[in-house]
Design a protein around this motif. Structure first.
Motif, short mmCIF file in Angstrom:
data_model
loop_
_atom_site.label_atom_id
_atom_site.label_comp_id
_atom_site.label_asym_id
_atom_site.label_seq_id
_atom_site.Cartn_x
_atom_site.Cartn_y
_atom_site.Cartn_z
N GLY A 1 -8.81 13.67 0.71
CA GLY A 1 -9.42 12.35 0.72
C GLY A 1 -8.57 11.28 1.34
O GLY A 1 -9.06 10.17 1.62
N VAL A 2 -7.29 11.57 1.58
CA VAL A 2 -6.38 10.60 2.21
C VAL A 2 -6.42 10.81 3.72
O VAL A 2 -6.47 11.95 4.20
CB VAL A 2 -4.94 10.77 1.68
CG1 VAL A 2 -3.99 9.81 2.38
CG2 VAL A 2 -4.93 10.56 0.17
N ASP A 3 -6.40 9.72 4.48
CA ASP A 3 -6.48 9.81 5.94
C ASP A 3 -5.26 10.54 6.49
O ASP A 3 -4.13 10.05 6.40
CB ASP A 3 -6.57 8.42 6.56
CG ASP A 3 -6.76 8.48 8.06
OD1 ASP A 3 -7.87 8.82 8.51
OD2 ASP A 3 -5.77 8.22 8.79
N VAL B 1 0.82 -1.22 0.00
CA VAL B 1 0.00 0.00 0.00
C VAL B 1 0.85 1.26 0.00
O VAL B 1 0.67 2.16 -0.82
CB VAL B 1 -0.95 0.00 1.22
CG1 VAL B 1 -1.76 1.29 1.25
CG2 VAL B 1 -1.87 -1.21 1.16
N TRP B 2 1.82 1.32 0.91
CA TRP B 2 2.58 2.55 1.14
C TRP B 2 4.04 2.38 0.72
O TRP B 2 4.64 1.34 0.95
CB TRP B 2 2.54 2.94 2.62
CG TRP B 2 1.18 3.20 3.15
CD1 TRP B 2 0.40 2.33 3.86
CD2 TRP B 2 0.41 4.40 3.01
NE1 TRP B 2 -0.80 2.90 4.18
CE2 TRP B 2 -0.82 4.18 3.67
CE3 TRP B 2 0.64 5.63 2.40
CZ2 TRP B 2 -1.81 5.16 3.74
CZ3 TRP B 2 -0.34 6.61 2.47
CH2 TRP B 2 -1.55 6.36 3.13
N LYS B 3 4.60 3.44 0.16
CA LYS B 3 6.04 3.50 -0.06
C LYS B 3 6.45 4.97 -0.06
O LYS B 3 5.64 5.87 -0.29
CB LYS B 3 6.44 2.83 -1.38
CG LYS B 3 5.90 3.49 -2.63
CD LYS B 3 6.37 2.75 -3.87
CE LYS B 3 5.84 3.42 -5.15
NZ LYS B 3 6.30 2.68 -6.37
N TRP B 4 7.74 5.20 0.20
CA TRP B 4 8.21 6.58 0.27
C TRP B 4 9.52 6.71 -0.50
O TRP B 4 10.20 5.73 -0.81
CB TRP B 4 8.41 7.01 1.72
CG TRP B 4 9.38 6.18 2.51
CD1 TRP B 4 9.12 5.02 3.16
CD2 TRP B 4 10.77 6.45 2.70
NE1 TRP B 4 10.25 4.53 3.77
CE2 TRP B 4 11.29 5.40 3.50
CE3 TRP B 4 11.62 7.47 2.30
CZ2 TRP B 4 12.62 5.35 3.90
CZ3 TRP B 4 12.95 7.43 2.70
CH2 TRP B 4 13.43 6.38 3.48
N GLN C 1 -0.60 3.15 -3.00
CA GLN C 1 -0.96 2.41 -4.23
C GLN C 1 -0.37 3.11 -5.46
O GLN C 1 -1.06 3.30 -6.48
CB GLN C 1 -2.48 2.31 -4.35
CG GLN C 1 -3.16 1.59 -3.21
CD GLN C 1 -2.95 0.08 -3.25
OE1 GLN C 1 -2.07 -0.42 -3.92
NE2 GLN C 1 -3.77 -0.66 -2.50
N ASP C 2 0.89 3.52 -5.35
CA ASP C 2 1.63 4.16 -6.43
C ASP C 2 1.12 5.55 -6.80
O ASP C 2 1.57 6.14 -7.79
CB ASP C 2 1.64 3.28 -7.70
CG ASP C 2 2.40 1.98 -7.48
OD1 ASP C 2 3.41 2.01 -6.76
OD2 ASP C 2 1.96 0.96 -8.04
#
Length: 405
Positions: A122-124, A5-8, A63-64
């Motif tokens: 819209g993102v938490d 889900v997540w990447k940085w 999600q990219d």
């Protein structure tokens, strides 16, 4: 912190991030956290490895999809920040520990409060704050500390709330097992607030008689000059050269160096930020713009209710000209354009007697070394109490007939 889900990612050149995407996520609330301002600093070399401001902008993907950006710099010194930590660096040196490099989230050379962590609508938000804190903690393996400077009060509360949440995942396998705590710090600036004044005289009528007379006297001293406002697209290369000469000479007089910014940066503002740049020129009547004896650079973004006074310079000293050019003309601009606030820059208690009111500034800090973390935490708490007392004294010194609320 990389999963399905997540990447940085850390980005060393803001041009690697699409300008429209950056601004869409950041939703700039000042001219200084927009892509164009930071790009102008980087392309001119003012924010670079050579200047000790190495860009390492933190980008978070879900999600990219790019969903968050945090301006971030690897610092080799503490110049150009305006939240002073020289005493911390000195303490590290006494114990033969390295304080540099450190990480800083700030607008280089720009002590203006604004949003620091941009999050896509819209993102938490709580999740993003928590994840960003974990990434910053993981970067403390190679850096002594992280410093997030001049945050808004609302964002400061979000950092605080996120720091109280349990970690959801490790940012990297190299992350320290003992996580650094976020430490709050407060400072003080002086901003002028427009209370629906209809004219400069209307503003003066709200002041006590002695202060009103003093300001009128100061303005009469320099009334013979021709004051000219120029927007970014109206400023020629010759005028920017004149401004830079004024800026550089004034820095040399006051601090012994030629300033943090170069001529290439200032000239690029006409290209990158023409709609936000306002240059005030002080000329003898009949002279060309490029013959100005003093200049002050302001920023007022379209649709913004705040005027920012940033850089000033003069070729000769004239009594009262600094106050007129950097304060009174800015106040008059706000009244004319019905702007709510005038932020004239950091420091300067003398602003209080001219109607500028004290406001709190907020920053947050992560300290990697546990022994220093406790000492710095105690320092910050004591400083917050001192700042509260100091601001009460400033409020009592305000020149209004009745204390503004």
């Amino acid at each position: 912190m990389r999963d399905s889900v997540w990447k940085w990612q850390l980005v060393d050149d803001i041009r690697q991030i699409d300008a429209a995407t950056w601004d869409d996520v950041m939703q700039p609330d000042t001219p200084f956290n927009c892509h164009s301002f930071l790009c102008a600093l980087e392309q001119s070399g003012c924010a670079s490895a050579d200047s000790g401001w190495l860009p390492m902008h933190l980008v978070l993907y879900q999600q990219d999809e790019l969903v968050a950006v945090l301006p971030l710099y690897r610092k080799l010194h503490s110049y150009g920040e305006y939240v002073f930590d020289w005493a911390w660096a000195d303490a590290y040196e006494r114990y033969q520990l390295a304080y540099y490099p450190k990480l800083v989230t700030a607008m280089p050379f720009t002590p203006a409060t604004g949003v620091r962590l941009g999050i896509k609508q819209g993102v938490d938000r709580q999740t993003v704050f928590s994840l960003i804190i974990q990434v910053l903690q993981s970067e403390l393996v190679e850096h002594s500390s992280w410093h997030g400077l001049f945050m808004t009060e609302a964002e400061s509360l979000e950092w605080q709330q996120a720091s109280l949440q349990p970690a959801t995942m490790r940012a990297s396998t190299d992350a320290p097992t003992q996580q650094a705590r976020l430490l709050p710090r407060q400072g003080c600036q002086y901003h002028w607030h427009n209370r629906q004044y209809q004219s400069f005289d209307d503003f003066l009528e709200q002041l006590t008689s002695s202060k009103r007379k003093n300001i009128r006297k100061e303005r009469r001293q320099v009334a013979e000059w021709d004051y000219r406002w120029r927007s970014g697209s109206e400023i020629s290369a010759a005028v920017w050269q004149r401004f830079f000469l004024c800026y550089r000479m004034t820095y040399l007089k006051r601090s012994g160096h030629g300033g943090y910014l170069n001529q290439a940066f200032f000239q690029s503002l006409s290209e990158f930020m023409a709609d936000s740049v306002k240059l005030l020129l002080v000329c003898a009547h009949g002279d060309e713009d490029a013959q100005a004896v003093a200049c002050a650079l302001y920023f007022h973004a379209p649709d913004s209710d705040t005027l920012y006074g940033r850089y000033w310079g003069c070729l000769e000293e004239y009594d009262g000209l600094h106050f007129e050019t950097c304060y009174y003309r800015g106040i008059d601009y706000c009244i004319t354009h019905q702007l709510a606030c005038f932020n004239a820059g950091a420091q300067g208690e003398h602003k209080v007697l001219r109607g500028f009111e004290p406001v709190i500034t907020y920053s947050w800090h992560l300290i990697a070394e546990p022994a220093f973390e406790q000492a710095i935490s105690e320092f910050c708490q004591a400083e917050i109490k001192q700042n509260q007392t100091y601001m009460l004294q400033l409020v009592a010194a305000l020149p209004y007939k009745q204390t503004a609320s």
